[in-house]
Motif scaffolding. Structure first.
Motif, PDB file in Angstrom:
ATOM      1  N   LYS A 171      20.731  32.565  -9.034  1.00  0.00           N
ATOM      2  CA  LYS A 171      20.556  33.964  -8.655  1.00  0.00           C
ATOM      3  C   LYS A 171      20.310  34.820  -9.886  1.00  0.00           C
ATOM      4  O   LYS A 171      20.636  34.442 -11.007  1.00  0.00           O
ATOM      5  CB  LYS A 171      21.777  34.474  -7.888  1.00  0.00           C
ATOM      6  N   GLU A 172      19.733  35.999  -9.652  1.00  0.00           N
ATOM      7  CA  GLU A 172      19.494  36.923 -10.742  1.00  0.00           C
ATOM      8  C   GLU A 172      20.802  37.586 -11.171  1.00  0.00           C
ATOM      9  O   GLU A 172      21.748  37.697 -10.394  1.00  0.00           O
ATOM     10  CB  GLU A 172      18.483  37.990 -10.315  1.00  0.00           C
ATOM     11  N   GLU A 217      23.333  40.429 -11.813  1.00  0.00           N
ATOM     12  CA  GLU A 217      23.619  41.606 -10.992  1.00  0.00           C
ATOM     13  C   GLU A 217      24.624  42.511 -11.694  1.00  0.00           C
ATOM     14  O   GLU A 217      25.659  42.052 -12.167  1.00  0.00           O
ATOM     15  CB  GLU A 217      24.186  41.162  -9.632  1.00  0.00           C
ATOM     16  N   GLN A 276      26.382  36.630 -12.805  1.00  0.00           N
ATOM     17  CA  GLN A 276      25.246  35.777 -12.459  1.00  0.00           C
ATOM     18  C   GLN A 276      25.765  34.488 -11.854  1.00  0.00           C
ATOM     19  O   GLN A 276      26.541  33.759 -12.481  1.00  0.00           O
ATOM     20  CB  GLN A 276      24.382  35.475 -13.688  1.00  0.00           C
TER      21      GLN A 276
END
Length: 120
Positions: free
Chosen positions: A42-43, A45, A38
């Motif tokens: 941002k999300e 991943e 992460q």
């Protein structure tokens, strides 16, 4: 199961790092393991996963060919070898485990993150 991630650091673009995820508390071979990352804003991943039988692995296109996940059940450890690192790989990396979970299944146990910073 308790997970301890390590191996992060600062590396130049094109360099390599190997992350380790050490497990304790249960029969590690019964757990599928994954690495997530992460970045700020941002999300989270999924970047690599390995099945509990080690018969399957998964990588998204963003890291395929550059990252390799492996496990050593005798050492209760999963590794993430990261080569040809790019600045966009900069993130906090987490390892996670799920009991006999599928590659894209549920991961109930999480380690603390380890920071990876790739400079350009």
């Amino acid at each position: 199961v308790q997970l301890q991630a390590s191996g992060g650091g600062l590396v130049q673009a094109g360099g390599s790092l190997r992350l380790s995820c050490a497990a304790s508390g249960r029969t590690f071979s019964n757990y599928g393991v994954a690495w997530f990352r992460q970045a700020p804003g941002k999300e989270r991943e999924l970047v690599a996963a390995i099945s509990w039988r080690s018969s399957s692995t998964y990588y998204p296109d963003s890291v395929k060919g550059r990252f390799t996940i492996s496990r050593d059940n005798a050492k209760n450890t999963v590794y993430l070898q990261m080569n040809s690192l790019k600045p966009e790989d900069t993130a906090v990396y987490y390892c996670a485990a799920g009991y006999r979970t599928g590659i894209l299944g549920v991961y109930d146990y999480w380690g603390q993150g380890t920071q990876v910073t790739v400079s350009s």
